[in-house]
Design a protein around this motif. Sequence first.
Motif, mmCIF file in Angstrom:
data_model
loop_
_atom_site.group_PDB
_atom_site.id
_atom_site.type_symbol
_atom_site.label_atom_id
_atom_site.label_comp_id
_atom_site.label_asym_id
_atom_site.label_seq_id
_atom_site.Cartn_x
_atom_site.Cartn_y
_atom_site.Cartn_z
ATOM 1 N N UNK A 90 0.447 -1.045 -0.346
ATOM 2 C CA UNK A 90 0.070 -0.509 -0.359
ATOM 3 C C UNK A 90 1.118 1.074 -0.360
ATOM 4 N N UNK A 91 2.001 1.220 1.002
ATOM 5 C CA UNK A 91 2.725 2.733 1.157
ATOM 6 C C UNK A 91 3.201 2.986 -0.300
ATOM 7 N N UNK A 137 3.169 5.528 -3.432
ATOM 8 C CA UNK A 137 4.354 6.144 -3.649
ATOM 9 C C UNK A 137 3.932 6.419 -5.549
ATOM 10 N N UNK A 138 3.617 5.561 -5.944
ATOM 11 C CA UNK A 138 2.609 5.895 -7.017
ATOM 12 C C UNK A 138 2.396 7.117 -7.642
ATOM 13 N N UNK A 151 7.493 9.043 -0.737
ATOM 14 C CA UNK A 151 8.228 9.029 0.592
ATOM 15 C C UNK A 151 8.213 7.446 1.253
ATOM 16 N N UNK A 152 8.541 6.673 0.271
ATOM 17 C CA UNK A 152 9.406 5.099 1.315
ATOM 18 C C UNK A 152 10.775 5.339 0.555
ATOM 19 N N UNK A 157 12.378 1.399 -7.692
ATOM 20 C CA UNK A 157 12.130 2.060 -8.640
ATOM 21 C C UNK A 157 11.781 1.695 -9.852
ATOM 22 N N UNK A 158 10.997 0.059 -9.345
ATOM 23 C CA UNK A 158 9.772 -0.107 -10.264
ATOM 24 C C UNK A 158 9.002 0.743 -10.699
ATOM 25 N N UNK A 159 8.764 1.643 -9.371
ATOM 26 C CA UNK A 159 7.331 2.286 -9.245
ATOM 27 C C UNK A 159 7.467 3.511 -10.629
#
Length: 441
Positions: free
Chosen positions: A109-110, A114-115, A125-126, A131-133
């Motif tokens: 979820x976090x 971020x995505x 924020x994480x 990097x996949x985001x």
Amino acid sequence: MSNEQLSERHVQDAFHSYLKSSLTQAKIERLLDADVLSSAEGDLMITGPALCLYFAALRCTTNPPSVPLPRSNKSSQPMDLSPTNCPPAFLSFLRLWANTVHPIQSLPPEQQHDLARVICGLEPLSQPSNPAINGIAADLRAVAIEISQRRSFQDRYASDLQAALDSGGGPSSPGVKKASFVPPPLYDPSPSSSANSSPLPSPNSQLPPPSPQYANHNLPPQNPSNLSPYGPGTAGSSSSSTRDSSPSPTILTAESPAIEFIRETLYASLGDVLETYPSLQRLLKADPTRAYFAAVAFAILHVCATSITPDGVGVRGILGTTLTAGEVPLELRPFMSELLSVAKQAKEIEVEDDEIAMKCAVEGREPPDAPRMERARTMLLEGVGYQFSQNGHDDDGRRRSLEGRAVAFVNRVNALALGMTRLSTFRERQDDVFKVLSGIS
């Protein structure tokens, strides 16, 4: 789930219904504030559809992925948008979106939050960030760019933004702010264009001249052979020696703003672009609005290849004039900076393509893929889903991956084109430019 093909209007209505709720949700979560929504600054034209696709992926419960459509009334049956009932015009969008559903739902979820932040241009924020985001965000933005180039989207986007501004919740009060988004001019081909068609206009059918302030620079007469067929500039001329010998008086006076210089430099290269890519002319007939954005994107690449100063800090354009990054007014520096950055990246891509080709030649084998710059140009012209066949695979049977750097580069060029063409100074001449473009076919 119905297998009867849905109408384009049905899908459009559903998309804009979800888009309003997605923008409202982003406002409530403070991913987008009311000032951004009202001004439609930056690349909100891309961010909004990308958010809609993100929230649709979170809601998806089917395999293969489909989109639950909102009910028209309480008694209507639930319906999903799937490959079996999707209108052909939207099928590539649906397939590309479907590839992002599992990666998005697999994020904790976090990282999903971020995505959403990355889609809105905010930092994740994480820490450390996944990097996949960035790859997923690029995929969603690629589809969103294609959607944002459709006239049916442009005509309704202001009301979507206004609905989010007027919604309850969030940091602003309903009715306080108004959406200022204005769609680009309509690009309807001239009725007489077919009667006077030619591969390119003659030098006598140039674009209307730029603002008369340019005459105040006391520039020497220009050799007609150096003029682009589309306007008063040397941008796009293949004669580097002629350009190097041209005088470079300052363009930055009160009478001729820097944005006009950038605009005319891009527009002056359109003739060379259309001559190099005849398929753009065909696109002008099939989809004039999208063809305009594609033409501007190709003009950006052309300027990046032919008009950037050797040190990479300025642009040499119309009448041999040079404009450096430091001379651009503050409000235009983000555009100038991005143009120079795109030029630097384009050069790096072509160098890498050449190195791969040379290595393969030495080893006596064919390159495994088309050069990255060639793939980027094809995506700019055909759309990011061009490689998909009817079964959702590449022509060679392999599943297409949108995580390549070519997609991110195409997104960057498209975003710059969309941003520039929304500036009021560009809109002042878009009608004139497209009248000439639409007469070529």
